[in-house]
Design a protein around this motif. Structure first.
Motif, PDB file in Angstrom:
ATOM      1  N   TYR A  89       0.836  -1.203   0.000  1.00 29.79           N
ATOM      2  CA  TYR A  89       0.000   0.000   0.000  1.00 29.79           C
ATOM      3  C   TYR A  89       0.875   1.259   0.000  1.00 29.79           C
ATOM      4  N   THR A  93       0.921   4.021  -3.148  1.00 30.49           N
ATOM      5  CA  THR A  93       0.468   5.395  -2.919  1.00 30.49           C
ATOM      6  C   THR A  93       1.609   6.403  -3.038  1.00 30.49           C
ATOM      7  N   ARG A 102      -3.172  10.277  -6.949  1.00 26.77           N
ATOM      8  CA  ARG A 102      -3.718  11.140  -5.911  1.00 26.77           C
ATOM      9  C   ARG A 102      -2.618  11.590  -4.957  1.00 26.77           C
ATOM     10  N   GLU A 143      -8.530   3.770   4.621  1.00 26.87           N
ATOM     11  CA  GLU A 143      -8.587   4.169   3.225  1.00 26.87           C
ATOM     12  C   GLU A 143      -8.963   3.009   2.313  1.00 26.87           C
ATOM     13  N   LEU A 144      -8.521   1.800   2.631  1.00 26.02           N
ATOM     14  CA  LEU A 144      -8.960   0.638   1.856  1.00 26.02           C
ATOM     15  C   LEU A 144     -10.448   0.397   2.053  1.00 26.02           C
ATOM     16  N   GLU A 146     -12.778   2.649   2.842  1.00 26.32           N
ATOM     17  CA  GLU A 146     -13.527   3.700   2.142  1.00 26.32           C
ATOM     18  C   GLU A 146     -13.505   3.480   0.636  1.00 26.32           C
ATOM     19  N   THR A 147     -12.369   3.036   0.112  1.00 27.02           N
ATOM     20  CA  THR A 147     -12.285   2.752  -1.326  1.00 27.02           C
ATOM     21  C   THR A 147     -13.213   1.611  -1.707  1.00 27.02           C
ATOM     22  N   ASP A 150     -16.831   2.899  -1.719  1.00 25.36           N
ATOM     23  CA  ASP A 150     -17.133   3.716  -2.900  1.00 25.36           C
ATOM     24  C   ASP A 150     -17.312   2.844  -4.138  1.00 25.36           C
ATOM     25  N   LEU A 171      -7.264  -2.790  -4.290  1.00 20.35           N
ATOM     26  CA  LEU A 171      -7.894  -1.658  -3.623  1.00 20.35           C
ATOM     27  C   LEU A 171      -6.892  -0.520  -3.412  1.00 20.35           C
ATOM     28  N   ALA A 172      -5.636  -0.872  -3.099  1.00 18.04           N
ATOM     29  CA  ALA A 172      -4.608   0.151  -2.937  1.00 18.04           C
ATOM     30  C   ALA A 172      -4.355   0.881  -4.258  1.00 18.04           C
ATOM     31  N   ARG A 175      -7.257   3.174  -4.857  1.00 13.40           N
ATOM     32  CA  ARG A 175      -7.134   4.339  -3.979  1.00 13.40           C
ATOM     33  C   ARG A 175      -6.095   5.319  -4.512  1.00 13.40           C
ATOM     34  N   PRO A 179     -10.898   5.158  -9.473  1.00  9.32           N
ATOM     35  CA  PRO A 179     -11.762   3.986  -9.681  1.00  9.32           C
ATOM     36  C   PRO A 179     -11.765   3.453 -11.105  1.00  9.32           C
TER      37      PRO A 179
END
Length: 338
Positions: A89, A93, A102, A143-144, A146-147, A150, A171-172, A175, A179
Motif C-alpha cells: 500500500y 500510494t 492522488r 482508506e482501503l 472507504e475505497t 465507494d 484496492l490500494a 485508492r 476507480p
C-alpha cells in the motif's frame, strides 16, 4: 553415538538435569514470544476481512447486489500478511503521488478513529482491535475500507466478488490512481497492478489503449511477455513511446502514432552506420543532414526549378572548396599555364 551425532540437542540434554531445565525454559520462552506475534498478525488480517464483510453486507442490505449474485464468498486477504499489505500500500500510494496519482495526506489519528467508526458501524470488537494498530496501519485500513465502499456503491453486481477479485493490492491501486483502473485490474489481475507500479498513470494509458487492444497479436509475437517484464522500456515518464518500444511493436505489426518519424530516422541512421562504420552521434548528424538535403532537393524539383539549381546545396560546398584550393596554391596554376 549415532543419535548424538545426528541430533546435537539430544547430546546437550543428556548432560544433566540442569541442562534439561535450561532447554525447557528456553523452549517455553520462545513459544511465548512467538505466539503473541503470530496471533497479533492474524488479528490484524481478520480485522481487514471483517471490515470488508461489513461493507459487502451493507451493499446487500441497500440492494446494490444484483439477483444473479447468489451465494456468498469467503473474503480473505489473498494469503497476504498484514505487513505485506501495508508495504504494498505504501509503495503504490507513494509512487502514485509522483506519477500522476492522488496526492498523499496525513490525517490525524482522531480523524481515523471517527472514519473507522463510520465504516464498522460502531462494532465494539472491531474498534478495540483497531485501537491497537499503529497510525500507518490505521490509515491503510480506513482508506482501503472507504475505497471498497465507494466501489461497491458505484458498481452494482456482486460486491463480494468485486472486493475479493481486487484484494488489498487492487484496492490500494484504486485508492492511488482512481476507480477507473478497477475494471482492468479485475480482468487482468496482478500484472495490471505491476504495470501501474512501474509506469504510473502515463504508462497506464499506453497499456490499456495499445497493449491490451492488440493483446493476441503481441502475445503471438512474444512481445506481450517482454512488455510485462519491463513496461518502463516501452514508455517514458510522461507516457510517450520510446524508440525501443516503437521498434519492437512495429516488428510485431502494431503501428504506434507519433513514432513513425523516429523509426524512419532510426532506419536511416542504421544503414549509414552499417555501411560506413560511423559512431552513433556522427551517424545522427549525417543522417539528419542527408534527410534535410533530400527534402530540399525534392521540393525544388517539385517547384519546377532546373536540376542544376536543385543540386546547388550539394554543388556549392564542392565549388567553394575548389576555389579555396586554387587561391591557396597560385604557383601550381602558373606552372601549369607555362
Amino acid at each position: 553415538m549415532r543419535v548424538r551425532l545426528a541430533f546435537p540437542c539430544l547430546t546437550w540434554i543428556h548432560r544433566g538435569p540442569a541442562s534439561r531445565t535450561s532447554l525447557g525454559i528456553a523452549l517455553i520462552w520462545g513459544l511465548l514470544t512467538l505466539a503473541p506475534t503470530s496471533a497479533q498478525a492474524d488479528v490484524k488480517t481478520r480485522l481487514y476481512d471483517k471490515l470488508m464483510e461489513l461493507i459487502v453486507t451493507k451493499a446487500r442490505v441497500t440492494g446494490r447486489e444484483t439477483s444473479e449474485a447468489t451465494g456468498s464468498m469467503a473474503l480473505r486477504a489473498t494469503n497476504q500478511s498484514f505487513e505485506t499489505m501495508l508495504r504494498n500500500y505504501n509503495d503504490l500510494t507513494t509512487q502514485a503521488a509522483a506519477r500522476g496519482g492522488r496526492a498523499m495526506n496525513s490525517p490525524s489519528e482522531l480523524g481515523l478513529d471517527q472514519r473507522f467508526k463510520a465504516l464498522s458501524k460502531g462494532d465494539a470488537q472491531l474498534a478495540e482491535a483497531f485501537a491497537r494498530l499503529a497510525p500507518a496501519e490505521k490509515k491503510m485500513l480506513v482508506e482501503l475500507g472507504e475505497t471498497a465502499g465507494d466501489l461497491v456503491r458505484a458498481t452494482p453486481g456482486n460486491p463480494a466478488a468485486l472486493i475479493d477479485s481486487l484484494g488489498p493490492q487492487g484496492l490500494a491501486a484504486v485508492r492511488a490512481y482512481g476507480p477507473d483502473v478497477a475494471e482492468v485490474i479485475v480482468r487482468e489481475g496482478p500484472e495490471a497492478i505491476d504495470v501501474l507500479r512501474k509506469t504510473g498513470r502515463p504508462g497506464w494509458e499506453f497499456y490499456t489503449n495499445t497493449i491490451l487492444a492488440h493483446r493476441k497479436k503481441l502475445a503471438a509475437a512474444g512481445v506481450l511477455s517482454l512488455y510485462l517484464a519491463n513496461p518502463e522500456q516501452f514508455v517514458d515518464s510522461v507516457g510517450h513511446v520510446t524508440e525501443y518500444g516503437a521498434r519492437v511493436l512495429a516488428e510485431a505489426g502494431v503501428a504506434v502514432a507519433g513514432a513513425v518519424a523516429s523509426g524512419a530516422m532510426t532506419g536511416l541512421e542504421g544503414v549509414i552506420e552499417q555501411r560506413l562504420g560511423l559512431t552513433g552521434w556522427l551517424t545522427r548528424i549525417l543522417g539528419l543532414f542527408a534527410a534535410l538535403t533530400v527534402a530540399v532537393m525534392a521540393l525544388l524539383v517539385l517547384v519546377g526549378l532546373p536540376l542544376r539549381t536543385a543540386l546547388t546545396p550539394i554543388l556549392w560546398p564542392i565549388q567553394w572548396l575548389r576555389r579555396r584550393g586554387r587561391s591557396a596554391n597560385p604557383s601550381i596554376g602558373a606552372s601549369g599555364r607555362a
